[in-house]
Design a protein around this motif. Structure first.
Motif, PDB file in Angstrom:
ATOM      1  N   UNK A   1       0.840  -1.206   0.000  1.00  0.00           N
ATOM      2  CA  UNK A   1       0.000   0.000   0.000  1.00  0.00           C
ATOM      3  C   UNK A   1       0.871   1.251   0.000  1.00  0.00           C
ATOM      4  N   UNK A   2       1.994   1.206   0.704  1.00  0.00           N
ATOM      5  CA  UNK A   2       2.913   2.344   0.700  1.00  0.00           C
ATOM      6  C   UNK A   2       3.598   2.502  -0.656  1.00  0.00           C
ATOM      7  N   UNK A   3       3.967   1.379  -1.266  1.00  0.00           N
ATOM      8  CA  UNK A   3       4.613   1.432  -2.572  1.00  0.00           C
ATOM      9  C   UNK A   3       3.693   2.049  -3.619  1.00  0.00           C
ATOM     10  N   UNK A   4       2.388   1.846  -3.462  1.00  0.00           N
ATOM     11  CA  UNK A   4       1.411   2.400  -4.394  1.00  0.00           C
ATOM     12  C   UNK A   4       1.214   3.900  -4.222  1.00  0.00           C
ATOM     13  N   UNK A   5       1.575   4.413  -3.039  1.00  0.00           N
ATOM     14  CA  UNK A   5       1.425   5.844  -2.802  1.00  0.00           C
ATOM     15  C   UNK A   5       0.646   6.211  -1.559  1.00  0.00           C
ATOM     16  N   UNK A   6       0.099   5.220  -0.868  1.00  0.00           N
ATOM     17  CA  UNK A   6      -0.613   5.497   0.383  1.00  0.00           C
ATOM     18  C   UNK A   6       0.391   5.678   1.517  1.00  0.00           C
ATOM     19  N   UNK A   7      -0.001   6.404   2.535  1.00  0.00           N
ATOM     20  CA  UNK A   7       0.852   6.577   3.718  1.00  0.00           C
ATOM     21  C   UNK A   7       0.583   5.490   4.756  1.00  0.00           C
ATOM     22  N   UNK A   8      -0.657   5.048   4.809  1.00  0.00           N
ATOM     23  CA  UNK A   8      -1.095   4.146   5.872  1.00  0.00           C
ATOM     24  C   UNK A   8      -1.979   3.050   5.296  1.00  0.00           C
ATOM     25  N   UNK A   9      -1.926   1.888   5.914  1.00  0.00           N
ATOM     26  CA  UNK A   9      -2.842   0.801   5.580  1.00  0.00           C
ATOM     27  C   UNK A   9      -4.008   0.837   6.559  1.00  0.00           C
ATOM     28  N   UNK A  10      -5.184   0.532   6.052  1.00  0.00           N
ATOM     29  CA  UNK A  10      -6.424   0.583   6.831  1.00  0.00           C
ATOM     30  C   UNK A  10      -6.935  -0.846   6.916  1.00  0.00           C
ATOM     31  N   UNK A  11      -6.815  -1.456   8.101  1.00  0.00           N
ATOM     32  CA  UNK A  11      -7.088  -2.892   8.263  1.00  0.00           C
ATOM     33  C   UNK A  11      -8.299  -3.100   9.157  1.00  0.00           C
TER      34      UNK A  11
END
Length: 333
Positions: free
Chosen positions: A197-207
């Motif tokens: 998710x970070x590699x895609x451009x997000x800062x945080x994962x939402x689990x």
């Protein structure tokens, strides 16, 4: 762009999503102590007429327990917590709940089903930040225009009221114009997915869904076991139960006497978040879940699950770094 300071103490770049019924003080406190943002929907805190306000009691308990933890563990402070506000015309409690959250200085506000400037202003007045969850780029732009500090991209495969857009498409469209805080939701259940998710451009994962199968979650044991036993094949996407499309566990639908592969469509205007907006009795045990549950193979404590996520995340970082170095050496030779 650097993340707001409220995220400084995270063990992992993770927000645990607020889940209807499942998320309560025990789960939130355990998540924060484990080093990830814990959250709950304000509407989970319900009281009968004449009883003390449950939301007030929950915020008092969470705030005091986390303060005590931080005093006793200055080198490992807890992560902040978040409260989810459903911004929908049927939520008659919204104004009351906003006032309570302002008084308790909730650090992170998560808003859903409607972006309103006054709610973002309330979050700021209490010293917090506001993150709005969105299922497409159009809604994302509206949320930022109305004063949200950040976004939660709810992509295909997420639990609860999920979108239908690929996370690759949704993140790239948002990142083409927005460089602020961005969390990604959708089938994230292990450490590799956090890094992705970070590699895609997000800062945080939402689990979310993976936390249902934890000891602290307010879910019945059959629900937890269905998460453990399930895979993406066991998820159905339907708007029948609330009027808004969401992902649900097929076995729970079948157990309620319905055919999960032949559900009718519903009218979005039937959505109701009032205290009297209860599901029909036949729907009480229809359980939500995202598509990522194939990564969940046992019921763990929150602490053990977050430790597992961290191991997987660090291993994924190391493996990716090895691949990058190997590729670079091969290109240079």
């Amino acid at each position: 762009m650097a993340l707001p300071a409220v995220f400084n103490n995270l063990r992992l770049p993770v927000i645990a999503s607020p889940m209807f019924i499942v998320s309560g003080p025990e789960l939130v406190i355990a998540q924060c102590k484990a080093g990830v943002v814990g959250s709950f929907p304000a509407l989970n805190a319900r009281e009968k007429e004449g009883e003390p306000v449950q939301l007030e009691a929950w915020l008092k308990r969470i705030t005091e327990e986390l303060d005590r933890h931080n005093q006793e563990n200055p080198d490992q402070p807890a992560a902040p917590f978040a409260v989810n506000q459903i911004v929908h015309r049927s939520n008659a409690r919204l104004e009351r709940d906003i006032e309570i959250c302002m008084r308790w200085k909730v650090p992170i506000w998560i808003t859903s089903l409607g972006a309103r400037p006054e709610l973002n202003e309330a979050a700021h007045a209490g010293g917090g930040i506001a993150l709005h969850d969105v299922i497409n780029n159009r809604f994302a732009k509206k949320a930022i225009e109305k004063g949200a500090d950040g976004l939660i991209a709810v992509a295909a495969g997420a639990g609860g009221h999920a979108g239908a857009i690929s996370p690759f498409a949704l993140v790239q469209e948002i990142r083409s114009w927005f460089d602020g805080p961005l969390a990604l939701s959708g089938s994230i259940a292990n450490g590799k997915a956090i890094l992705a998710s970070q590699a895609m451009g997000a800062d945080l994962a939402y689990i979310g869904s993976a936390f249902i199968a934890t000891k602290e979650a307010h879910a019945v044991e059959p629900y937890k076991q269905m998460i453990v036993d399930g895979t993406s094949d066991d998820i159905v996407y339907s708007n029948y139960f609330t009027g808004v499309h969401g992902n649900y566990l097929k076995p729970s639908i079948a157990a309620s006497g319905m055919d999960p592969d032949n559900l009718p469509s519903s009218d979005p205007t039937t959505m109701n978040f009032s205290d009297k907006g209860e599901k029909p009795k036949s729907w009480k045990e229809i359980w939500g879940s995202g598509q990522g549950i194939g990564a969940v193979d046992e019921v763990l404590s929150v602490g053990d699950y977050v430790a597992k996520l961290e191991r997987e995340y660090r291993e994924a970082q190391s493996e990716l770094q090895r691949k990058i170095i190997a590729d670079a050496l091969e290109s240079a030779s």
